[in-house]
Each structure stands twice: as C-alpha cells, then as structure tokens.
Design a protein around this motif. Sequence first.
Motif, PDB file in Angstrom:
ATOM      1  N   ALA A  64       0.509   4.317  -8.356  1.00  0.00           N
ATOM      2  CA  ALA A  64       0.015   3.926  -7.032  1.00  0.00           C
ATOM      3  C   ALA A  64      -0.079   2.410  -6.901  1.00  0.00           C
ATOM      4  N   CYS A  65      -0.493   1.749  -7.983  1.00  0.00           N
ATOM      5  CA  CYS A  65      -0.632   0.293  -7.952  1.00  0.00           C
ATOM      6  C   CYS A  65       0.718  -0.398  -7.793  1.00  0.00           C
ATOM      7  N   LYS A  67       3.392   0.795  -6.276  1.00  0.00           N
ATOM      8  CA  LYS A  67       3.864   0.978  -4.904  1.00  0.00           C
ATOM      9  C   LYS A  67       3.051   0.154  -3.910  1.00  0.00           C
ATOM     10  N   ALA A  68       1.777  -0.076  -4.203  1.00  0.00           N
ATOM     11  CA  ALA A  68       0.903  -0.778  -3.258  1.00  0.00           C
ATOM     12  C   ALA A  68       1.087  -2.287  -3.272  1.00  0.00           C
ATOM     13  N   CYS A  69       1.639  -2.842  -4.345  1.00  0.00           N
ATOM     14  CA  CYS A  69       1.779  -4.301  -4.452  1.00  0.00           C
ATOM     15  C   CYS A  69       2.628  -4.841  -3.301  1.00  0.00           C
ATOM     16  N   ALA A  98      -4.363  -5.504  -3.846  1.00  0.00           N
ATOM     17  CA  ALA A  98      -4.142  -4.160  -3.306  1.00  0.00           C
ATOM     18  C   ALA A  98      -4.081  -3.115  -4.408  1.00  0.00           C
ATOM     19  N   CYS A  99      -3.664  -3.509  -5.597  1.00  0.00           N
ATOM     20  CA  CYS A  99      -3.549  -2.574  -6.719  1.00  0.00           C
ATOM     21  C   CYS A  99      -4.906  -1.976  -7.084  1.00  0.00           C
ATOM     22  N   VAL A 102      -6.116   0.790  -4.457  1.00  0.00           N
ATOM     23  CA  VAL A 102      -5.476   2.114  -4.419  1.00  0.00           C
ATOM     24  C   VAL A 102      -5.592   2.886  -5.729  1.00  0.00           C
ATOM     25  N   CYS A 103      -6.012   2.243  -6.814  1.00  0.00           N
ATOM     26  CA  CYS A 103      -6.074   2.943  -8.103  1.00  0.00           C
ATOM     27  C   CYS A 103      -7.103   4.074  -8.048  1.00  0.00           C
TER      28      CYS A 103
END
Length: 436
Positions: A64-65, A67-69, A98-99, A102-103
């Motif tokens: 998730a991290c 993809k969120a970067c 952002a990482c 969303v983690c």
Amino acid sequence: MDLLWSLALYGLPLGAALAIYLWRQRRIHAHHRRVHEESVASGMTEPASLHPLIDPAKCLGCGACVKACPEQPHHEVLGLIDGKAVLVGPTECIGHGACKVVCPFDAITLVFGTERRGLDIPVLKPNFESNVPGIYVAGELGGMGLIKNALMQGQQALEAIAKAGVKRPGALDVLIVGAGPAGLAASLAAKKLGLNYQTIEQESLGGAVFQYPRGKLVMTAPVELPIVGKVQFRNTSKETLLKFWTDACKNNGLNIRYQERVESIAVKDGAFHVGAGARGYVASAVLLAIGRRGTPRKLGVPGEELPKVVYRLIDPEQYRGRQVIVVGGGDSALEAAASIAELGDASVMLSYRGEAFQRAKQRNRQRVDEASSKGQLKVLLNSQVREIRPDAVLLKHSGQDMKVSNDAVIVSAGGILPNEFLNSIGVRVETKFGTA
C-alpha cells in the motif's frame, strides 16, 4: 470421480492464477532489489528530509505504501523486497508522508536523519516557535523540503504569530525572512490577516525553486493558499510555478523586498532589531522561512571573485558557444554540466575532486555518461581548481598541473548550513537521527 473433476475444474484456474501472481511478485521484488542495490552502490542512501522508517516486524508486504507514494512512477522511492517494504531510493524521498497514512499495520514511522547521519533541525514548539520567544521557523530549515509542506507550514506559522498577538510600538507585527514556498504562503496569510508585515529575500522569488535549472520538473500537490485559494498543480515546470507565484505576488500587492540578506538579529526593548540591507528592521516577531543551504559554498581560490564565476545554473542557453567549467560532484553539478553539454555547441568540462559521482542520482550520472560518450562533455575526476583567471582555469588533475581555456565557471559545491547564524541569534539546533 466427481470430486476429482471439481478439483480439476476449480483448482487448475486457481493454481494458474496463483502461479501468475507469484511470478509477478518475484519480478517486482527482483526489480526493487536491483534499484536498492544501485542506490547502495552509488552511495545514495541518505534521505535529505523527512522519510519513512519501516518496522519489518510489523510490515506484511501489502504494498500500500509503494502505491501511495506521490513520487511514483516518476521516481522509485519505496519497493518490496522479500515480502517487506523497503526504502529502495532514499534520496528520491522528499517527505510526502503518504506512506505512513495508508499503512494498515502501523509499520511506518516518519523520521529525520538516519542511524548513521543526523540531520540538524531547530528545536521548535508545535506552533513553530523556536526556543527564542518570538522567532518562528517554517519550511525547509525545519526539515520540510516538500513544496506542499512548506506552503502549509508558512501559513500555519503565521497564524500562530497572529494568535500570539505580540505588538511592539513602532515595530512590524512580523518580519518574514525568505520568499520561497513557506515565505510566500506566510506573506499571503499576513496580508489576509491584516498584519503589518514585511518579507525580505536575499535572492529572488521562489527560493530553492528559483535555483532549479530551466525547465526542471517540480513535483508539488494541491494545497489551499490564503487569498489565492486552492492551487491544483501536481507536475509542473519551474517556469510555470514561478509565473504563478509572481502573479500571486503582483495581484495581491505583497510586500516583498529582494536582494536583502539578514546579517544579525538582536533583541532590544522587547523587539527584534534585524540587520538586513541598508535599512534594517524592527519587528515584534520574526519568521525564518529560509532554506537549509541558502549560502553557496565557495572554493576559496584566487580569482573566484571574477564576474564569470556563478554558483548556480539558471538557463543553459546563456552558455551557448562558451567554454564552461562546472565544479562539483552532486546532482546540481551534474545537471548543470549535462544541460549545457546537451545544447551541442558549448565546450563543457566537469571537474570533481572525488573518484566517482557517488552522491548523484543514477539518472544524472547516466546523462553525464551519455554526454561524455558523445564528446559533448569532458569529465575530470580527481581534479581540483587551484586558480581562476579571466581567460583560463588552473587545475590539479591526478597530481598534475593543467591549464584550461575558459570564460565561464559554475561552482556547484553545495551550500553552507545556517547553523552559525542560528547559534548567533540563540536558536537551539539539535541533531536528529533516524530512529523511531
């Protein structure tokens, strides 16, 4: 028989899907491992600002991290290796954060510095006030190099100053030092709140952004600015962003004076007396929205005061047909040398005292290698400038003296941290290491 048929009917597609998934995961992990190994091999392992510290005991490798970067896919910052998230491109990380948001396993902590190299950060209260009452810090100096974060901090710090409500007779409500992202946002906030303010800048509007090479992509994100409203930029050029900022200053009549450098700050009768430019200022509060490396590091050699010597590249076009030496081994030096060399009609030399460009990003080293292979650029490793003359530069290269015809020198040797200045005004700085 029916059971075997059912297992075959449903099991084979599931097995095939699983096999494809595992194959793709192996490829992804192998790619991220290569990126990480390249970063380690080139010495690019020290993040410049706020960055994630990942706890492998908590990380379950969901990705998730990654993809969120917001830097993806332009830069590879985070990756998956052996089922765990890893900071594969440390120097590409600019502190979006952002990482962490969303983690799902709370495996990420945002930190400054690393275990080996600390980052000097002013000690600040939650409202951005330093240990010196009335002196506030926002933006890059406080460790936030990301444009969006600097914009947000600038206005938040100014709101804190307005809330404090300290007013001294005959003094500005606030003197804002720096006209980069944090200083610009603070100026807009001061205007909106009706404060008596003045903003000063030692160079030009934009701060560090102004010093980017012409056309360089600037990564930013939507942010709400006082008076201006929501700014929707995501990926834009330096020129577009600076034009927007220039228009914001003109359209809103911001009080900004340029080419004024702060030399001293002293407290007298409860107010700050700031030595800057020819006039000086008296203010009830001071907001330092300056960069971490605003003062360029000089070579300290004879002839460095000549007008042909500059400390940043603004526009490669001005060096067409000229004999140029770029000094330095970091990203700014390699970008400058490659940008001029790629024009195709300048004589460009890149001088660096080290044996390899270990502190430069892979893409910049590739640009230099390509320009060198085409004969557009000459690279001199293990070399140092000894003297600069009007028509030449004297160097020491691998122990040998050499003289090179020259009419332009660009020194990209980094900048001087403002720790001495901060110490002189009493602002406490502490070194933070990247541990949770």
